[in-house]
Design an enzyme around this catalytic site. Sequence first.
Site, PDB file in Angstrom:
ATOM      1  N   GLU A 169      -9.772   1.652  30.037  1.00 60.95           N
ATOM      2  CA  GLU A 169     -10.048   2.769  30.936  1.00 60.95           C
ATOM      3  C   GLU A 169     -11.526   2.877  31.338  1.00 60.95           C
ATOM      4  O   GLU A 169     -12.198   3.882  31.026  1.00 60.95           O
ATOM      5  CB  GLU A 169      -9.593   4.086  30.287  1.00 60.95           C
ATOM      6  CG  GLU A 169      -8.117   4.104  29.942  1.00 60.95           C
ATOM      7  CD  GLU A 169      -7.640   5.445  29.394  1.00 60.95           C
ATOM      8  OE1 GLU A 169      -8.474   6.333  29.183  1.00 60.95           O
ATOM      9  OE2 GLU A 169      -6.430   5.600  29.192  1.00 60.95           O
ATOM     10  N   GLU A 353      -0.581   2.409  27.435  1.00 61.35           N
ATOM     11  CA  GLU A 353      -0.601   3.749  26.823  1.00 61.35           C
ATOM     12  C   GLU A 353       0.334   4.673  27.584  1.00 61.35           C
ATOM     13  O   GLU A 353       0.292   4.723  28.815  1.00 61.35           O
ATOM     14  CB  GLU A 353      -1.994   4.391  26.871  1.00 61.35           C
ATOM     15  CG  GLU A 353      -2.967   3.864  25.871  1.00 61.35           C
ATOM     16  CD  GLU A 353      -4.326   4.580  25.945  1.00 61.35           C
ATOM     17  OE1 GLU A 353      -4.385   5.761  26.337  1.00 61.35           O
ATOM     18  OE2 GLU A 353      -5.327   3.919  25.616  1.00 61.35           O
TER      19      GLU A 353
HETATM   20  O1  IFM Z   1      -6.786   9.494  23.511  1.00 63.65           O
HETATM   21  C1  IFM Z   1      -6.937   8.926  24.777  1.00 63.65           C
HETATM   22  C2  IFM Z   1      -7.219   7.437  24.666  1.00 63.65           C
HETATM   23  O2  IFM Z   1      -8.342   7.187  23.895  1.00 63.65           O
HETATM   24  C3  IFM Z   1      -7.433   6.842  26.022  1.00 63.65           C
HETATM   25  N1  IFM Z   1      -6.363   7.188  26.921  1.00 63.65           N
HETATM   26  C4  IFM Z   1      -5.952   8.548  26.993  1.00 63.65           C
HETATM   27  C5  IFM Z   1      -5.699   9.096  25.607  1.00 63.65           C
HETATM   28  C6  IFM Z   1      -5.234  10.567  25.690  1.00 63.65           C
HETATM   29  O3  IFM Z   1      -6.210  11.330  26.301  1.00 63.65           O
END
Ligand code: IFM
Length: 452
Positions: A169, A353
């Site tokens: 990210e 994710e």
């Molecule tokens: O916890 C975070 C993660 O570190 C990166 N993506 C989003 C998640 C939730 O906010």
Amino acid sequence: MKLVVPEGSVFKSPDFTVGVATSSFQIEGAAESREASIWDTFCQQPGAIADNSDGTVACDHINRWHEDLSLIASLNVDAYRFSVSWPRIMRADGSVNQQGIDFYIGILDFLHAHNIRAYVTLYHWDLPQYLEDRGGWLNRETAYEFARYTEVVTKAFGDRVYSYATLNEPFCSAYLGYEIGVHAPGKAERAYGKKAIHHLLLAHGLAMPVIRRLAPSAQAGIVLNFTPYYPASAADADAAATALAHAHHTDWYIQPLLTAQYPALLDDLPEIERPDILPGDMQIISAANDYLGVNYYTRARVCYDQTHGFRRLEAPSNSPTSAMGWEVFPQGLTDLLIRLHEDYVLPPVLITENGMACDDTLIDGKVADYQRIAYLQAHMDAVNNAAVAGVNITGYFVWSLLDNFEWALGYTKRFGIVYVDYDSQQRFLKQSAIALQAMLAERCIYTAVQEE
Ligand code: IFM
């Protein structure tokens, strides 16, 4: 309540990977046995973290990794995605912290022994503070430091890693960290965001050939987060605002990687906001990826805004939301994947994710997180719908294995499928973990029969 994978779903394919994910700063703790990161510094700024907490202990994973890895093995997953802490590997004087390397090698060997594939992220936001002191991601040299760190890690890990992600990210690192300052290092200058992302993407591009050279059998790619934008109304101004949001927050990150060009918007930026692009940078940035990691949580509705061109609205009051206040909108994941597939020639896509923060309560050792199970079910179905529509999707990772340090929100939000009692550091499988475990056990039987 169960997680059900329908007949014919991409999740039933033996080639489809299902796993759980974590990141170093959010779970490891043991801050004293590594260099400081920008998050250690940020946590000390008054008001930066909702509960004034930090990552000094977190989930104490450094001491409890064996228990945590055993939990992962018990879930019947194919893969575990975790990140390496850069400040645990590279000291400020340039030397390598062998203890740090050995810690991750222990994890990798455990995974190998349990037939679980290792998906390693090299950078999940914990930049060494000594590099931030030299300008952090605003300094081009940080990209070269990242390539050197990548070389150390890939050499040390050998063929233990199935898949590397360079960055997680980069939008959050650049935009949240340097443009609006709600994440570390807490810099808030409109002029900084696009300069920082250019150096992050350059770091990715410089690290890719290093991974290819030193881990030739590993997959290599990058993980981006996406929020699909929808116009708040049928008005032309809102449609234009939505397109602008998409160009700034979606295309700006994916387009250079896949086409060696920033969006046309580049020409409209005031001089001060433009990244410093040197000859050859775009070729480096657009190195071929084996996969694209996609992180998805929610969508955003957008309206016209006189100052910034666009503005995100709160979730509609009649929509279900997570404990983060994020709208639960599984169709957004299908729409996003199809749009990316239409706009770009994508490498295979991994959902790296997806998950939900809930107001979980532990009662008699149990957490009845049925809302999370429903969320996971709906999003797995959404992934399958995109696959049916023609998007090549090869895996899905639940965020997160454990409740953990949720960045600026500290420990106030629980994303885990495993509950962590932060006082005792005891772990408890929530009902969502039990549902995933059962779903994957059934899937193992199914794929074994298929393969016979
Ligand atoms: O916890 C975070 C993660 O570190 C990166 N993506 C989003 C998640 C939730 O906010």
